[in-house]
Scaffold this active site. Structure first.
Site, PDB file in Angstrom:
ATOM      1  N   ASP A   1      22.174 -42.583  11.845  1.00 39.95           N
ATOM      2  CA  ASP A   1      23.169 -43.569  12.268  1.00 39.95           C
ATOM      3  C   ASP A   1      22.563 -44.923  12.617  1.00 39.95           C
ATOM      4  OD1 ASP A   1      21.952 -42.431  14.727  1.00 39.95           O
ATOM      5  OD2 ASP A   1      23.208 -43.983  15.611  1.00 39.95           O
TER       6      ASP A   1
ATOM      7  N   SER B   1      19.262 -45.692  17.822  1.00 38.75           N
ATOM      8  CA  SER B   1      20.683 -45.638  18.186  1.00 38.75           C
ATOM      9  C   SER B   1      20.939 -46.305  19.521  1.00 38.75           C
ATOM     10  CB  SER B   1      21.152 -44.200  18.324  1.00 38.75           C
ATOM     11  OG  SER B   1      20.759 -43.451  17.240  1.00 38.75           O
TER      12      SER B   1
ATOM     13  N   ASP C   1      19.850 -38.255  17.920  1.00 36.87           N
ATOM     14  CA  ASP C   1      20.696 -39.096  18.784  1.00 36.87           C
ATOM     15  C   ASP C   1      21.814 -39.759  17.995  1.00 36.87           C
ATOM     16  OD1 ASP C   1      19.640 -38.797  21.361  1.00 36.87           O
ATOM     17  OD2 ASP C   1      17.985 -40.165  20.914  1.00 36.87           O
TER      18      ASP C   1
ATOM     19  N   ASP D   1      18.816 -36.864  11.739  1.00 33.85           N
ATOM     20  CA  ASP D   1      18.565 -37.578  12.982  1.00 33.85           C
ATOM     21  C   ASP D   1      19.251 -36.799  14.112  1.00 33.85           C
ATOM     22  OD1 ASP D   1      18.131 -39.794  14.802  1.00 33.85           O
ATOM     23  OD2 ASP D   1      20.255 -40.279  14.497  1.00 33.85           O
TER      24      ASP D   1
HETATM   25 MG    MG Z   1      20.271 -41.906  15.938  1.00 29.15          MG
END
Ligand code: MG
Length: 243
Positions: free
Chosen positions: A205, A170, A9, A7
């Site tokens: 995340d 995110s 961001d 990923d």
């Molecule tokens: Mg992210």
């Protein structure tokens, strides 16, 4: 072969969106022989900026699993449903951006929606914190929209009633067709399997990374989110010690 889906961001990129901090980590992954596949809600054009900065030439997944881009000649076999798009091969999994815009335009007054398509460059910069050159690349969308602001949570159901999907990333919610990062990663893993044995890794995340965690052999989660399969790490530099 080791294949890592990353990923961008809040995983490889911090709040200033600079490619510099993650450069040494990506170089180490290259040294270790990883194929590096970005799997992000960012557009083709934003990801091309980072691919160039980090000198990465592997395939990449854009707009939350809506499309896979593959350099021409990367695979020595024909790729099902791939079409040529400005010097790359593209496999479309999502819906056209115009279809998403049409829905959001119908809902924007009632829900006071703000998204790329009805925001000026300066508004985009203010909502996202992107510098102007990256905000311009983020505005060139093919398959998804980002909800910067909306008035009430009912908007998610209203969008879904129109046959689209809303996923939390995110920073913001993303509107797409019925795609996710896991479906797109699986399609790409199938292609790599034609070349030999593949060991797969995924790092993210946000809630939109959960489908990715579910399709890889080894998953890592950065930050606060928890998932039964994903090993928690504080930041991507810790990843190198865990591989
Ligand atoms: Mg992210």
């Amino acid at each position: 072969m080791k294949l890592i889906f990353l990923d961008l961001d809040k995983t490889l990129l911090g709040d200033d969106y600079s490619p510099q901090p993650a450069a040494p980590i990506l170089n180490k992954l290259k040294e270790k022989g990883f194929v590096i596949v970005f799997n992000s809600s960012k557009t083709r054009f934003e990801q091309e900026f980072y691919r160039k900065a980090w000198k990465i030439d592997d395939p990449f997944i854009v707009e939350n699993g809506s499309g896979i881009y593959i350099p021409i000649g990367y695979f020595d076999f024909e790729i099902p449903k791939a079409e040529q798009a400005d010097g790359l091969l593209r496999v479309k999994l999502g819906v056209e951006y115009s279809r998403i815009l049409e829905t959001l335009r119908r809902l924007e007054k009632s829900f006071e929606l703000k998204y790329y398509g009805n925001s000026t460059l300066h508004e985009v910069m203010a909502f996202t914190g992107l510098p102007s050159h990256l905000a311009e690349l983020a505005k060139r969308r093919e398959f998804s929209e980002t909800l910067f602001r909306f008035e009430c949570a009912d908007v998610i159901q209203a969008i879904e009633r129109n046959g689209l999907k809303v996923t939390k990333g995110s920073r913001f919610y993303t509107v797409t067709g019925h795609v996710d990062k896991g479906i797109a990663a699986s399609r790409l893993i199938e292609l790599f399997r034609k070349l030999g044995d593949v060991e797969t890794y995924g790092v993210g995340d946000g809630e939109n990374d959960i489908p990715l965690f579910e399709v890889v052999d080894y998953a890592f989660v950065v930050g606060e989110l928890r998932h039964p399969k994903a090993v928690p790490i504080n930041d991507v530099s810790e990843l190198l010690r865990r591989l």
